[in-house]
Design a protein around this motif. Structure first.
Motif, PDB file in Angstrom:
ATOM      1  N   TRP A 199      15.079   6.292  20.440  1.00 47.42           N
ATOM      2  CA  TRP A 199      14.405   7.442  19.969  1.00 47.42           C
ATOM      3  C   TRP A 199      13.032   6.827  18.976  1.00 47.42           C
ATOM      4  CZ3 TRP A 199      15.148  12.188  21.255  1.00 47.42           C
ATOM      5  CH2 TRP A 199      16.564  12.194  21.708  1.00 47.42           C
ATOM      6  N   ILE A 200      13.094   5.618  18.638  1.00 51.24           N
ATOM      7  CA  ILE A 200      11.771   5.283  17.917  1.00 51.24           C
ATOM      8  C   ILE A 200      10.716   5.122  19.006  1.00 51.24           C
ATOM      9  CG2 ILE A 200      10.795   3.111  16.990  1.00 51.24           C
ATOM     10  CD1 ILE A 200      13.566   2.390  15.731  1.00 51.24           C
ATOM     11  N   LYS A 201      10.896   4.496  20.272  1.00 53.73           N
ATOM     12  CA  LYS A 201       9.805   4.716  21.196  1.00 53.73           C
ATOM     13  C   LYS A 201       9.420   6.209  21.433  1.00 53.73           C
ATOM     14  CE  LYS A 201      10.706   0.236  23.404  1.00 53.73           C
ATOM     15  NZ  LYS A 201      10.912  -0.438  24.691  1.00 53.73           N
ATOM     16  N   GLU A 202      10.624   7.097  21.562  1.00 51.45           N
ATOM     17  CA  GLU A 202      10.163   8.334  21.835  1.00 51.45           C
ATOM     18  C   GLU A 202       9.410   9.084  21.025  1.00 51.45           C
ATOM     19  OE1 GLU A 202      11.507  10.557  24.527  1.00 51.45           O
ATOM     20  OE2 GLU A 202      11.763   8.752  25.569  1.00 51.45           O
ATOM     21  N   VAL A 203       9.604   8.771  19.539  1.00 47.67           N
ATOM     22  CA  VAL A 203       8.872   9.572  18.661  1.00 47.67           C
ATOM     23  C   VAL A 203       7.061   8.780  18.655  1.00 47.67           C
ATOM     24  CG1 VAL A 203       8.364   9.386  16.159  1.00 47.67           C
ATOM     25  CG2 VAL A 203      10.646   9.850  17.056  1.00 47.67           C
ATOM     26  N   SER A 206       5.097  10.280  21.173  1.00 51.38           N
ATOM     27  CA  SER A 206       4.554  11.405  20.903  1.00 51.38           C
ATOM     28  C   SER A 206       3.519  11.438  20.069  1.00 51.38           C
ATOM     29  CB  SER A 206       5.695  12.692  20.872  1.00 51.38           C
ATOM     30  OG  SER A 206       6.291  12.051  19.630  1.00 51.38           O
ATOM     31  N   TRP A 207       3.224  10.573  19.062  1.00 53.17           N
ATOM     32  CA  TRP A 207       2.500  10.449  18.135  1.00 53.17           C
ATOM     33  C   TRP A 207       1.162   9.601  18.551  1.00 53.17           C
ATOM     34  CZ3 TRP A 207       4.783   9.661  12.511  1.00 53.17           C
ATOM     35  CH2 TRP A 207       4.060  10.482  11.614  1.00 53.17           C
ATOM     36  N   LYS A 208       0.178  10.297  18.892  1.00 51.70           N
ATOM     37  CA  LYS A 208      -1.069   9.854  19.502  1.00 51.70           C
ATOM     38  C   LYS A 208      -2.046   9.634  18.191  1.00 51.70           C
ATOM     39  CE  LYS A 208       0.458  10.338  23.432  1.00 51.70           C
ATOM     40  NZ  LYS A 208       0.961   9.049  24.332  1.00 51.70           N
ATOM     41  N   PRO A 209      -3.019   8.641  18.339  1.00 49.49           N
ATOM     42  CA  PRO A 209      -4.106   8.469  17.410  1.00 49.49           C
ATOM     43  C   PRO A 209      -4.631   9.711  17.217  1.00 49.49           C
ATOM     44  CG  PRO A 209      -4.374   6.725  19.244  1.00 49.49           C
ATOM     45  CD  PRO A 209      -3.243   7.750  19.564  1.00 49.49           C
ATOM     46  N   PHE A 210      -5.297   9.951  16.019  1.00 47.90           N
ATOM     47  CA  PHE A 210      -5.629  11.366  15.300  1.00 47.90           C
ATOM     48  C   PHE A 210      -7.089  11.145  15.130  1.00 47.90           C
ATOM     49  CE2 PHE A 210      -6.071  15.196  12.821  1.00 47.90           C
ATOM     50  CZ  PHE A 210      -5.526  16.186  13.612  1.00 47.90           C
ATOM     51  N   VAL A 216     -10.808   7.855  13.072  1.00 46.43           N
ATOM     52  CA  VAL A 216      -9.542   7.824  13.931  1.00 46.43           C
ATOM     53  C   VAL A 216      -8.520   7.009  13.378  1.00 46.43           C
ATOM     54  CG1 VAL A 216      -8.860   6.798  16.290  1.00 46.43           C
ATOM     55  CG2 VAL A 216     -11.031   7.204  16.238  1.00 46.43           C
ATOM     56  N   LEU A 217      -7.371   7.786  12.998  1.00 45.62           N
ATOM     57  CA  LEU A 217      -6.188   7.333  12.295  1.00 45.62           C
ATOM     58  C   LEU A 217      -5.188   6.930  13.475  1.00 45.62           C
ATOM     59  CD1 LEU A 217      -5.999  10.288   9.731  1.00 45.62           C
ATOM     60  CD2 LEU A 217      -7.502   8.074   9.623  1.00 45.62           C
ATOM     61  N   LYS A 218      -4.643   5.705  13.390  1.00 43.34           N
ATOM     62  CA  LYS A 218      -3.734   5.200  14.149  1.00 43.34           C
ATOM     63  C   LYS A 218      -2.596   4.494  13.593  1.00 43.34           C
ATOM     64  CE  LYS A 218      -6.049   0.865  14.817  1.00 43.34           C
ATOM     65  NZ  LYS A 218      -6.675  -0.069  15.775  1.00 43.34           N
ATOM     66  N   PHE A 219      -1.644   4.240  14.294  1.00 47.55           N
ATOM     67  CA  PHE A 219      -0.262   3.462  13.720  1.00 47.55           C
ATOM     68  C   PHE A 219      -0.402   2.230  14.384  1.00 47.55           C
ATOM     69  CE2 PHE A 219       0.000   7.839  12.537  1.00 47.55           C
ATOM     70  CZ  PHE A 219       0.384   7.727  11.278  1.00 47.55           C
ATOM     71  N   PRO A 220       0.630   1.433  14.064  1.00 46.48           N
ATOM     72  CA  PRO A 220       0.802  -0.159  14.520  1.00 46.48           C
ATOM     73  C   PRO A 220       0.962  -0.200  15.795  1.00 46.48           C
ATOM     74  CG  PRO A 220       1.627   0.055  12.501  1.00 46.48           C
ATOM     75  CD  PRO A 220       1.539   1.390  12.675  1.00 46.48           C
ATOM     76  N   TRP A 221       1.693   0.753  16.389  1.00 46.06           N
ATOM     77  CA  TRP A 221       2.162   0.855  17.977  1.00 46.06           C
ATOM     78  C   TRP A 221       0.912   1.056  18.759  1.00 46.06           C
ATOM     79  CZ3 TRP A 221       4.755   3.999  14.527  1.00 46.06           C
ATOM     80  CH2 TRP A 221       4.279   5.477  14.611  1.00 46.06           C
ATOM     81  N   HIS A 222      -0.215   1.640  18.163  1.00 51.86           N
ATOM     82  CA  HIS A 222      -1.429   2.029  19.172  1.00 51.86           C
ATOM     83  C   HIS A 222      -1.982   0.952  19.701  1.00 51.86           C
ATOM     84  CE1 HIS A 222      -0.933   6.340  16.998  1.00 51.86           C
ATOM     85  NE2 HIS A 222      -0.237   6.266  18.331  1.00 51.86           N
ATOM     86  N   THR A 223      -2.446   1.161  21.073  1.00 52.05           N
ATOM     87  CA  THR A 223      -3.433   0.117  21.439  1.00 52.05           C
ATOM     88  C   THR A 223      -4.809   0.800  21.405  1.00 52.05           C
ATOM     89  OG1 THR A 223      -3.206   1.013  23.780  1.00 52.05           O
ATOM     90  CG2 THR A 223      -1.433  -0.639  23.063  1.00 52.05           C
TER      91      THR A 223
END
Length: 444
Positions: A199-203, A206-210, A216-223
C-alpha cells in the motif's frame, strides 16, 4: 490548511482522528468490547495449521498487559478482510459504531457517504467549488466554527467499513454489533477480501509531483523523470518546450508526513503565487514570516527564490515544526520554525501550545523575533484564526512590509479585510481560486 472535500472519516490503529470522529465510547462499553474480544471471538481453525499454532495465536490475545498491541500485530501480519455495514442512518450512530469496531480489534475503520455521487448526495464537508453555492453559508460556518471537529455533522446514510485480520470471526462480529446496537435482523453488510498489495507503493504511485506558482513540489520517491513528465503535462505535452522551461521551475522536496502543506490545495497555490510575485518584485526582502507554517512549504519557497532570505515559521503543532525543520534542511533553506510566544485568546490553541512546551524540546520563538522585524509575511490558516491574529501579525511586520493571507472563503473576505485594515494599507482581495481568496496589504 485543511482541504474539506468529499472526505472519508478514518480511524487508524487505536488512535481516532479528532477532526471528524463521532461520540466516544464510554469506559464501560470499551471494557465490554475488550471482554467480548477475549471471550467470544474465535479463530477460523480451517485457516490455522495445527492446534499448537492455534493456541499460540490465542495466547497472543490473552497475554496480560498486551491484548491491544497483539491484536494490532496479528491483524497487520495476516490477510485482511473487509466488513462493511451499509446504509446506516444517523440513528444507528455510525461514529460510535466505528469506535466500537476498533475496540473489537479492527485495524482500521472508515465512515463514508453511502449516497456519494448520486442525486441524494448531501456534501456536508464540501468545498465551495464542489457544487455548493454561497447561500449554503451554514455548511461552511459549521466547518469553520468547529461543528465538524466534534462530530456533529454526519451524512443521512453512511457506510462503515472495518478491516479485520482473517483470523477474526466476522459473522460473530456482525451478531455482536446487531445485538449491542439494537439493529434489526436484516442489517445490511458486505464481507470481502482486502487486496494484498504494497500500500505504500500504491499511495506513492498515485501521488505525482505537483506544480504551483512556478514551483515543482515533489516527494523523496519521485525521480527526475517524474518531474519532467509533470512539467511536460503542464506544458500540454510539448517536449521541446519542457526542455526549454524545466530550469524555470523551482523544485521543493517535501517529506510525506502529518503536516499540512503539500501544495495541492487552492490556498497553498494562491500563497505560492503571491510569494513568487512578491520576492521577485522586491529583492530587498530579507526576513520572511510563515505564520502557521505546517510543512514549511511557504517559507521554503521564499528562501528558494532568494538565497539571501531568512524565513521563520510559527506553528502550534510540535510535529509540524519538526517536519518543517527537516524540510528546510533537505532544501538547503535558511528557515527555522518555532512555537509562538503569544498564546492568544483561543483556549484550544493555548492548550496545544502549553502542552507542546511541557512535552517537547521544540523552541519558542526568540524574543527578538517577536517584534516588527519581518519584511513580508504569508499566513495560510483559516478566516477565524486570521482575524484573531491580526494584531499579532501586525506586530511582527515592518512598516511597509507586505502580507499575503489565505485559507479564506470568498464570503469571509470582507470580515478579514476589515480586521487587517486597522494595521495595513490597501488591504484587498488580490487573487481567487475555487472559491478561496488571497488577501494582501502593506503595513502602515
Amino acid at each position: 490548511m485543511i482541504p474539506f472535500g468529499k472526505i472519508n472519516l478514518i480511524t487508524l490503529g487505536f488512535i481516532t482522528t479528532n477532526a471528524f470522529q463521532g461520540p466516544v465510547v464510554s469506559n464501560r462499553q470499551r471494557n465490554e468490547a475488550l471482554k467480548t474480544r477475549k471471550e467470544h471471538f474465535t479463530f477460523h481453525r480451517a485457516k490455522v495449521e495445527g492446534l499448537q499454532e492455534e493456541q499460540e495465536k490465542e495466547d497472543q490475545f490473552n497475554h496480560e498487559g498486551s491484548n491491544e498491541d497483539n491484536a494490532i500485530s496479528s491483524n497487520l501480519c495476516s490477510k485482511l478482510r473487509s466488513l462493511k455495514f451499509v446504509q446506516l442512518t444517523k440513528a444507528t450512530n455510525p461514529g460510535l459504531l466505528s469506535d466500537y469496531l476498533m475496540e473489537l480489534g479492527a485495524s482500521s475503520v472508515s465512515i463514508t457517504d453511502h449516497d456519494k455521487d448520486t442525486p441524494s448526495e448531501n456534501p456536508i464537508f464540501a468545498e465551495p467549488n464542489s457544487g455548493a453555492q454561497n447561500d449554503d453559508a451554514d455548511i461552511f460556518a459549521a466547518i469553520i466554527c468547529g461543528d465538524a471537529a466534534v462530530g456533529k455533522n454526519m451524512w443521512m446514510r453512511c457506510d462503515v467499513n472495518a478491516h479485520f485480520g482473517d483470523s477474526f470471526d466476522i459473522l460473530g462480529i456482525v451478531d455482536d454489533v446487531r445485538t449491542n446496537f439494537d439493529m434489526a435482523s436484516g442489517v445490511r453488510y458486505i464481507v470481502d477480501d482486502v487486496p494484498d498489495l504494497d500500500w505504500i507503493k500504491e499511495v506513492q504511485s498515485s501521488w505525482k509531483p505537483f506544480i504551483a506558482g512556478g514551483f515543482v513540489l515533489k516527494f523523496p520517491w519521485h525521480t527526475e523523470e517524474d518531474v519532467k513528465l509533470t512539467i511536460e503535462k503542464e506544458n500540454q505535452g510539448e517536449k521541446s518546450e519542457t526542455e526549454d522551461r524545466i530550469d524555470t521551475y523551482h523544485e521543493i522536496l517535501l517529506e510525506g508526513g502529518i503536516a499540512f502543506g503539500t501544495g495541492e490545495h487552492p490556498t497553498t497555490q494562491l500563497c505560492l503565487n503571491w510569494i513568487k510575485e512578491t520576492i521577485e518584485e522586491d529583492q530587498e526582502i530579507e526576513m520572511f514570516l510563515d505564520y502557521g507554517a505546517g510543512s514549511g512549504v511557504l517559507g521554503i519557497a521564499a528562501c528558494t527564490l532568494n538565497k539571501d532570505v531568512k524565513a521563520v515559521g510559527v506553528e502550534i503543532d510540535v510535529d509540524a515544526i519538526r517536519i518543517a525543520d527537516e524540510n528546510a534542511k533537505n532544501n538547503d533553506a535558511n528557515m527555522n520554525s518555532f512555537l509562538p510566544r503569544n498564546i492568544g485568546g483561543d483556549d484550544e490553541s493555548a492548550s496545544l501550545i502549553m502542552k507542546a512546551i511541557q512535552r517537547s524540546a521544540v523552541d519558542m520563538l526568540p524574543e527578538e523575533m517577536d517584534s516588527q522585524v519581518f519584511d513580508a509575511c504569508a499566513a495560510n490558516i483559516l478566516a477565524g484564526p486570521l482575524i484573531s491574529l491580526a494584531e499579532t501579525i501586525a506586530g511582527m511586520v515592518k512598516t511597509g512590509g507586505k502580507i499575503g493571507l489565505s485559507g479564506i472563503l470568498e464570503w469571509q473576505s470582507e470580515e478579514v479585510v476589515e480586521a487587517y485594515s486597522e494595521y495595513f494599507n490597501n488591504v484587498h482581495v488580490q487573487d481567487t481560486s475555487g472559491g478561496w481568496v488571497l488577501i494582501s496589504g502593506e503595513r502602515k
